[in-house]
Write a protein that holds these residues in place. Structure first.
Motif, PDB file in Angstrom:
ATOM      1  N   PRO A 184      13.239  16.935   2.718  1.00 52.67           N
ATOM      2  CA  PRO A 184      13.882  17.723   1.662  1.00 52.67           C
ATOM      3  C   PRO A 184      14.164  16.972   0.354  1.00 52.67           C
ATOM      4  CG  PRO A 184      14.862  18.259   3.762  1.00 52.67           C
ATOM      5  CD  PRO A 184      13.909  17.116   4.003  1.00 52.67           C
ATOM      6  N   TYR A 185      14.738  15.791   0.410  1.00 50.53           N
ATOM      7  CA  TYR A 185      15.089  15.112  -0.843  1.00 50.53           C
ATOM      8  C   TYR A 185      13.862  14.567  -1.576  1.00 50.53           C
ATOM      9  CZ  TYR A 185      20.031  15.815  -0.260  1.00 50.53           C
ATOM     10  OH  TYR A 185      21.257  16.408  -0.147  1.00 50.53           O
ATOM     11  N   ALA A 186      12.829  14.182  -0.840  1.00 52.42           N
ATOM     12  CA  ALA A 186      11.579  13.781  -1.489  1.00 52.42           C
ATOM     13  C   ALA A 186      10.944  14.994  -2.179  1.00 52.42           C
ATOM     14  CB  ALA A 186      10.620  13.179  -0.473  1.00 52.42           C
ATOM     15  N   ALA A 187      11.029  16.156  -1.530  1.00 55.89           N
ATOM     16  CA  ALA A 187      10.507  17.392  -2.125  1.00 55.89           C
ATOM     17  C   ALA A 187      11.277  17.728  -3.401  1.00 55.89           C
ATOM     18  CB  ALA A 187      10.605  18.538  -1.116  1.00 55.89           C
ATOM     19  N   LEU A 188      12.580  17.521  -3.372  1.00 59.64           N
ATOM     20  CA  LEU A 188      13.404  17.779  -4.552  1.00 59.64           C
ATOM     21  C   LEU A 188      12.999  16.863  -5.706  1.00 59.64           C
ATOM     22  CD1 LEU A 188      15.802  19.460  -5.615  1.00 59.64           C
ATOM     23  CD2 LEU A 188      17.300  17.644  -4.790  1.00 59.64           C
ATOM     24  N   CYS A 189      12.756  15.605  -5.403  1.00 56.77           N
ATOM     25  CA  CYS A 189      12.298  14.668  -6.443  1.00 56.77           C
ATOM     26  C   CYS A 189      10.947  15.091  -6.998  1.00 56.77           C
ATOM     27  CB  CYS A 189      12.214  13.252  -5.880  1.00 56.77           C
ATOM     28  SG  CYS A 189      13.826  12.518  -5.563  1.00 56.77           S
ATOM     29  N   LEU A 190      10.053  15.536  -6.131  1.00 52.75           N
ATOM     30  CA  LEU A 190       8.736  15.988  -6.573  1.00 52.75           C
ATOM     31  C   LEU A 190       8.852  17.200  -7.498  1.00 52.75           C
ATOM     32  CD1 LEU A 190       5.675  15.585  -6.366  1.00 52.75           C
ATOM     33  CD2 LEU A 190       5.706  17.144  -4.404  1.00 52.75           C
ATOM     34  N   LEU A 191       9.853  18.015  -7.270  1.00 49.75           N
ATOM     35  CA  LEU A 191      10.057  19.205  -8.098  1.00 49.75           C
ATOM     36  C   LEU A 191      10.382  18.838  -9.546  1.00 49.75           C
ATOM     37  CD1 LEU A 191      10.037  22.276  -7.713  1.00 49.75           C
ATOM     38  CD2 LEU A 191      12.483  22.163  -7.315  1.00 49.75           C
ATOM     39  N   LEU A 192      10.894  17.649  -9.760  1.00 53.77           N
ATOM     40  CA  LEU A 192      11.208  17.186 -11.118  1.00 53.77           C
ATOM     41  C   LEU A 192       9.974  16.700 -11.874  1.00 53.77           C
ATOM     42  CD1 LEU A 192      14.459  15.185 -10.327  1.00 53.77           C
ATOM     43  CD2 LEU A 192      14.278  17.518 -11.205  1.00 53.77           C
ATOM     44  N   LEU A 193       8.885  16.479 -11.157  1.00 51.03           N
ATOM     45  CA  LEU A 193       7.674  15.921 -11.760  1.00 51.03           C
ATOM     46  C   LEU A 193       7.162  16.698 -12.978  1.00 51.03           C
ATOM     47  CD1 LEU A 193       5.539  13.685 -11.530  1.00 51.03           C
ATOM     48  CD2 LEU A 193       4.254  15.231 -10.037  1.00 51.03           C
ATOM     49  N   LEU A 231       4.930  25.235  -2.204  1.00 50.61           N
ATOM     50  CA  LEU A 231       4.642  24.296  -1.115  1.00 50.61           C
ATOM     51  C   LEU A 231       5.898  23.680  -0.501  1.00 50.61           C
ATOM     52  CD1 LEU A 231       1.593  22.398  -2.668  1.00 50.61           C
ATOM     53  CD2 LEU A 231       1.524  24.054  -0.791  1.00 50.61           C
ATOM     54  N   ILE A 232       6.904  23.428  -1.317  1.00 50.40           N
ATOM     55  CA  ILE A 232       8.068  22.682  -0.815  1.00 50.40           C
ATOM     56  C   ILE A 232       9.311  23.537  -0.584  1.00 50.40           C
ATOM     57  CG2 ILE A 232       7.286  20.510  -1.827  1.00 50.40           C
ATOM     58  CD1 ILE A 232       9.296  20.908  -4.071  1.00 50.40           C
ATOM     59  N   GLN A 233       9.240  24.825  -0.857  1.00 51.61           N
ATOM     60  CA  GLN A 233      10.423  25.666  -0.665  1.00 51.61           C
ATOM     61  C   GLN A 233      10.995  25.569   0.749  1.00 51.61           C
ATOM     62  OE1 GLN A 233       9.963  29.844  -1.500  1.00 51.61           O
ATOM     63  NE2 GLN A 233      12.155  30.201  -1.414  1.00 51.61           N
ATOM     64  N   PRO A 234      10.164  25.600   1.804  1.00 48.17           N
ATOM     65  CA  PRO A 234      10.760  25.473   3.144  1.00 48.17           C
ATOM     66  C   PRO A 234      11.564  24.183   3.319  1.00 48.17           C
ATOM     67  CG  PRO A 234       8.501  26.250   3.316  1.00 48.17           C
ATOM     68  CD  PRO A 234       8.721  25.851   1.873  1.00 48.17           C
ATOM     69  N   ALA A 235      11.067  23.073   2.785  1.00 51.45           N
ATOM     70  CA  ALA A 235      11.812  21.805   2.898  1.00 51.45           C
ATOM     71  C   ALA A 235      13.109  21.880   2.108  1.00 51.45           C
ATOM     72  CB  ALA A 235      10.953  20.643   2.390  1.00 51.45           C
ATOM     73  N   LEU A 236      13.049  22.468   0.912  1.00 53.61           N
ATOM     74  CA  LEU A 236      14.256  22.569   0.086  1.00 53.61           C
ATOM     75  C   LEU A 236      15.310  23.460   0.736  1.00 53.61           C
ATOM     76  CD1 LEU A 236      12.623  22.916  -3.441  1.00 53.61           C
ATOM     77  CD2 LEU A 236      13.751  20.904  -2.481  1.00 53.61           C
ATOM     78  N   MET A 237      14.868  24.488   1.430  1.00 50.44           N
ATOM     79  CA  MET A 237      15.816  25.406   2.068  1.00 50.44           C
ATOM     80  C   MET A 237      16.540  24.764   3.244  1.00 50.44           C
ATOM     81  SD  MET A 237      15.965  27.875   0.246  1.00 50.44           S
ATOM     82  CE  MET A 237      15.399  29.360  -0.462  1.00 50.44           C
ATOM     83  N   ARG A 238      16.073  23.604   3.684  1.00 54.51           N
ATOM     84  CA  ARG A 238      16.791  22.872   4.731  1.00 54.51           C
ATOM     85  C   ARG A 238      18.026  22.166   4.179  1.00 54.51           C
ATOM     86  NH1 ARG A 238      11.443  20.793   6.661  1.00 54.51           N
ATOM     87  NH2 ARG A 238      12.200  18.746   6.033  1.00 54.51           N
ATOM     88  N   LEU A 239      18.118  22.073   2.849  1.00 60.61           N
ATOM     89  CA  LEU A 239      19.324  21.534   2.206  1.00 60.61           C
ATOM     90  C   LEU A 239      20.289  22.705   2.029  1.00 60.61           C
ATOM     91  CD1 LEU A 239      17.543  19.433  -0.561  1.00 60.61           C
ATOM     92  CD2 LEU A 239      18.631  18.544   1.505  1.00 60.61           C
ATOM     93  N   SER A 240      21.398  22.683   2.737  1.00 56.59           N
ATOM     94  CA  SER A 240      22.303  23.847   2.711  1.00 56.59           C
ATOM     95  C   SER A 240      22.791  24.159   1.308  1.00 56.59           C
ATOM     96  CB  SER A 240      23.481  23.636   3.657  1.00 56.59           C
ATOM     97  OG  SER A 240      24.212  22.488   3.286  1.00 56.59           O
ATOM     98  N   TRP A 241      23.087  23.143   0.507  1.00 51.94           N
ATOM     99  CA  TRP A 241      23.569  23.388  -0.853  1.00 51.94           C
ATOM    100  C   TRP A 241      22.470  24.001  -1.713  1.00 51.94           C
ATOM    101  CZ3 TRP A 241      20.996  21.063  -4.797  1.00 51.94           C
ATOM    102  CH2 TRP A 241      20.230  19.942  -4.497  1.00 51.94           C
ATOM    103  N   PHE A 242      21.218  23.592  -1.497  1.00 53.97           N
ATOM    104  CA  PHE A 242      20.121  24.165  -2.269  1.00 53.97           C
ATOM    105  C   PHE A 242      19.911  25.626  -1.879  1.00 53.97           C
ATOM    106  CE2 PHE A 242      15.832  25.336  -3.311  1.00 53.97           C
ATOM    107  CZ  PHE A 242      15.640  24.776  -4.555  1.00 53.97           C
ATOM    108  N   GLU A 243      19.939  25.888  -0.574  1.00 56.90           N
ATOM    109  CA  GLU A 243      19.761  27.271  -0.122  1.00 56.90           C
ATOM    110  C   GLU A 243      20.853  28.171  -0.688  1.00 56.90           C
ATOM    111  OE1 GLU A 243      19.140  30.000   3.837  1.00 56.90           O
ATOM    112  OE2 GLU A 243      20.048  28.024   4.058  1.00 56.90           O
ATOM    113  N   ARG A 244      22.097  27.697  -0.696  1.00 53.65           N
ATOM    114  CA  ARG A 244      23.210  28.481  -1.254  1.00 53.65           C
ATOM    115  C   ARG A 244      22.977  28.764  -2.741  1.00 53.65           C
ATOM    116  NH1 ARG A 244      26.458  25.285   1.391  1.00 53.65           N
ATOM    117  NH2 ARG A 244      26.975  24.019  -0.407  1.00 53.65           N
ATOM    118  N   LEU A 245      22.609  27.716  -3.495  1.00 54.62           N
ATOM    119  CA  LEU A 245      22.361  27.894  -4.930  1.00 54.62           C
ATOM    120  C   LEU A 245      21.159  28.804  -5.184  1.00 54.62           C
ATOM    121  CD1 LEU A 245      22.929  24.302  -6.333  1.00 54.62           C
ATOM    122  CD2 LEU A 245      24.354  26.318  -6.706  1.00 54.62           C
TER     123      LEU A 245
END
Length: 162
Positions: free
Chosen positions: A56-65, A110-124
């Motif tokens: 999840p956090y690597a996916a979040l970093c990739l999202l900033l690319l 591609l990374i939404q499933p990984a991001l949704m494993r972060l509870s705070w991200f899913e809530r937001l």
């Protein structure tokens, strides 16, 4: 009295935000599909499973690319404008925005499933989707929107006859 003065401003801000969201979403799906087709190239095809498998956090970093990649392009566009090549600078920004949106759309897909494993991200994300849907519902109720849709249908009928 203050509420009366702020009402038109709130309406304008809501319309502008809704139009911005519409513009982004108008391009989001087609650009994501275009990037998916591009992703079928042999080298890029191998990247898909790697990106999907990110934690999840690597996916979040990739999202900033995409945001980071566009900075040098904006500097190039600014330089072009300063050189008196304003239209070319504007074209560079527009193309970069389209490419950045396409890349972001595909990455998010591609990374939404990984991001949704972060509870705070899913809530937001759920809150964002709810807020956005409420804003779009409000926009669709506006007389200006209904008039624009009616005009669009009429123009399509006229165009189809010719």
């Amino acid at each position: 009295m203050l509420k009366t003065l702020l009402t038109p401003l709130r309406w304008l801000i809501r319309v502008l935000l809704a139009l911005l969201i519409l513009f982004e979403e108008w391009g989001w799906a087609p650009l994501s599909r275009a990037m998916a087709r591009l992703g079928q190239l042999p080298l890029l095809r191998r990247l898909g499973p790697l990106i999907r498998g990110l934690p999840p956090y690597a996916a979040l970093c990739l999202l900033l690319l995409p945001s980071l990649l566009i900075i040098p392009v904006k500097l190039l566009a600014l330089w072009l404008v300063l050189q008196g090549r304003t239209l070319l600078g504007l074209a560079v920004v527009v193309l970069a925005k389209l490419a950045g949106t396409a890349l972001l759309a595909r990455l998010f897909e591609l990374i939404q499933p990984a991001l949704m494993r972060l509870s705070w991200f899913e809530r937001l994300y759920r809150r964002w989707i709810g807020w956005k849907q409420g804003l779009m519902d409000w926009l669709h109720q506006q007389a200006l929107w209904r008039s624009a849709r009616l005009l669009k249908r009429r123009l399509r009928r006229i165009w189809a006859r010719h």
